[in-house]
Design an enzyme around this catalytic site. Structure first.
Site, PDB file in Angstrom:
ATOM      1  N   SER A   1       0.817  -1.207   0.000  1.00 48.39           N
ATOM      2  CA  SER A   1       0.000   0.000   0.000  1.00 48.39           C
ATOM      3  C   SER A   1       0.856   1.264   0.000  1.00 48.39           C
ATOM      4  CB  SER A   1      -0.964  -0.036   1.191  1.00 48.39           C
ATOM      5  OG  SER A   1      -1.940   0.963   1.099  1.00 48.39           O
TER       6      SER A   1
ATOM      7  N   ASP B   1      -2.519   6.302  -3.510  1.00 45.28           N
ATOM      8  CA  ASP B   1      -1.365   5.684  -2.869  1.00 45.28           C
ATOM      9  C   ASP B   1      -0.843   4.552  -3.750  1.00 45.28           C
ATOM     10  OD1 ASP B   1      -3.364   3.826  -2.419  1.00 45.28           O
ATOM     11  OD2 ASP B   1      -2.668   3.290  -0.426  1.00 45.28           O
TER      12      ASP B   1
ATOM     13  N   ASP C   1      -1.113   1.364  -4.041  1.00 41.26           N
ATOM     14  CA  ASP C   1      -1.990   0.354  -4.655  1.00 41.26           C
ATOM     15  C   ASP C   1      -3.348   0.920  -5.022  1.00 41.26           C
ATOM     16  OD1 ASP C   1      -2.929   0.578  -2.033  1.00 41.26           O
ATOM     17  OD2 ASP C   1      -3.482  -1.527  -1.898  1.00 41.26           O
TER      18      ASP C   1
ATOM     19  N   ASP D   1      -5.892   2.157  -3.443  1.00 40.72           N
ATOM     20  CA  ASP D   1      -7.144   1.930  -2.724  1.00 40.72           C
ATOM     21  C   ASP D   1      -7.492   3.101  -1.813  1.00 40.72           C
ATOM     22  OD1 ASP D   1      -5.288   1.552  -0.709  1.00 40.72           O
ATOM     23  OD2 ASP D   1      -6.126  -0.352  -0.001  1.00 40.72           O
TER      24      ASP D   1
END
Length: 464
Positions: free
Chosen positions: A118, A259, A261, A263
């Site tokens: 992440s 960010d 990834d 999400d």
């Protein structure tokens, strides 16, 4: 071993202890080739594959990743694990976490896997798992996987003729772009909007700029040159200064920062000022209520959402329901109780009409739709309330359970008493790193700072 303690001074809520060996609040995460080794990934693949083998059909798992160098290593080990228990593997390459969740359902896979840490630096990595419904796994299923990871599974491996196959698939970026575009009304266009998008040199570096351009926006892209090392480095939602400067420099209407990834998302208005997840939830919730799209007169947040948001929504007939920290807990509560909007201040926004997990890009599109509908600048559209003074400090510790220390517990009890019902106090360990997070908020900023500092001092004494 993690022990979770959260306390809400206003509502008197205490989070349940969580003790697990591998999984944190968002999958398994740690230093690449330290905690997250090929051996660990192999065991995750085997254990998860065994848990999700159901019936005689050819089982399949989709695997996506972000742009970290270690993704190649972990991906290969996961493939070995899944194929060794008879699962076919479909490799997506770099894709946002929400895209992996969406494709798990769309492709009728038995499992989805995202290789990502992440918002963490490049030298961390992690493994997130999704069930066939595209939702993150429950605590119970994760505990079952953990049990198998520490067991000899050699007798449960597939026979030679039943081993799985692996292949890379094309066209997945286009599928996600079309999915994201379809979350907007058919007649909606972003024509006339100047948009800066920062993809954090991460998983959305291809899909987000392309989708915005196809929707008609004038796009200025940042963080779209990943090299395996620069994910989240001085860019993205956790380091938005570059985005803020770029918005002002290009005289853009809005900035979007994802960010690593994708999400989570934060927004910068035309003046370069940051709009966090609490404000974005208010924007979407109020707009959806006006359009009669809220499934219930409320949204789901976490204990970290600002008390100002709760008061603001209450005045407009919208309840804020709180869960422990972690978008998975938000999603679980939304599913169990029928809510369709939820999220966290960090920018995890879950819109269950469209997605089963946080989708930073889709959330950004919903905000842009409100901006287009209202016609005003982002600084007006996205400032819905004045947040209460909030102080958040982190204390790193080497080992042990600092929250069980008598002096720390005493400091917390005194702080709760001083804040009373006019404030909130959250003291909890991070689910992804050895850090205790101390958050206090209330109408009296000086008091909030004092009580937080007192707890931090007690924790530092224990952690030293």
């Amino acid at each position: 071993m993690i022990r979770l303690r959260t306390r809400d001074a206003a509502a008197g809520q205490v989070g349940e202890p969580m003790v697990r060996s591998y999984f944190g609040t968002d999958g398994i995460r740690g230093r690449a080739n330290g905690l997250i080794t090929p051996e660990l990934a192999l065991r995750v693949g085997q254990a998860t594959g065994i848990v999700f083998r159901r019936g005689d059909h050819r089982h399949r798992v989709v695997i996506g990743k972000d742009t970290r160098l270690s993704g190649y290593m972990i991906e290969t080990a996961l493939v070995a694990g899944f194929t060794s228990v008879g699962m076919d593997v479909l490799l997506l390459g770099p894709m946002p976490t929400p895209a992996v969740a969406m494709l798990t359902r769309s492709m009728r896979a038995d499992l989805g896997v995202m290789i990502s840490a992440s918002h963490n630096p490049f030298d961390d990595n992690g493994i997130k798992l999704f069930g066939p419904d595209g939702c993150k796994l429950s605590d119970e299923v994760e505990r079952e996987i953990e049990k198998l990871m520490d067991t000899n599974v050699s007798k449960q491996l597939a026979k030679s003729a039943d081993l799985g196959r692996a292949k890379r698939i094309d066209g997945v970026h286009d599928r996600y772009i079309e999915f994201a575009k379809r979350t907007l009304p058919k007649a909606m266009s972003l024509d006339g909007l100047r948009v800066v998008v920062d993809c954090a040199n991460g998983a959305a570096y291809r899909v987000a700029p392309e989708a915005l351009w196809e929707l008609g926006a004038e796009v200025f892209s940042m963080g779209v040159e990943p090299d395996g090392f620069n994910i989240n480095k001085d860019c993205g939602s956790t380091a938005p200064d570059a985005l803020r400067r770029k918005v002002v420099e290009m005289r853009a209407d809005v900035g979007i920062a994802l960010d690593g990834d994708a999400d989570r998302v934060i927004i910068a208005d035309e003046r370069g000022r940051i709009v966090d997840g609490d404000q974005l939830m208010a924007v979407i919730a109020e707009s959806w209520k006006e359009d009669d799209r809220l499934s219930k007169p409320g949204i789901v947040g976490t204990v970290m959402s600002n008390l100002g948001l709760e008061r603001h929504l209450k005045e407009r007939g919208i309840e804020l329901v709180r869960t422990p920290v972690g978008d998975r807990y938000v999603v679980e509560h939304m599913r169990a109780h029928g809510y369709n909007v939820g999220g966290e201040p960090s920018g995890h926004i879950i819109l269950s009409d469209y997605a089963t997990t946080g989708d930073g890009f889709v959330a950004a599109l919903q905000v842009l739709a409100v901006v287009k509908k209202n016609g005003g600048p982002v600084s007006q559209v996205c400032h819905r309330f004045d947040p209460l003074p909030q102080v958040l400090k982190n204390v790193r510790y080497a080992n042990g359970q600092p929250l069980e220390n008598a002096k720390v517990r005493s400091a917390i009890a005194v702080a709760e008493q001083r804040l009373g019902r006019g404030g909130r106090l959250i003291v909890r360990p991070s689910g992804t790193e050895p850090v205790i997070r101390v958050m206090g908020e209330g109408d009296d900023k000086v008091l909030v700072e004092e009580v937080v500092d007192n707890i931090v001092e007690a924790l530092n004494h224990v952690a030293a």
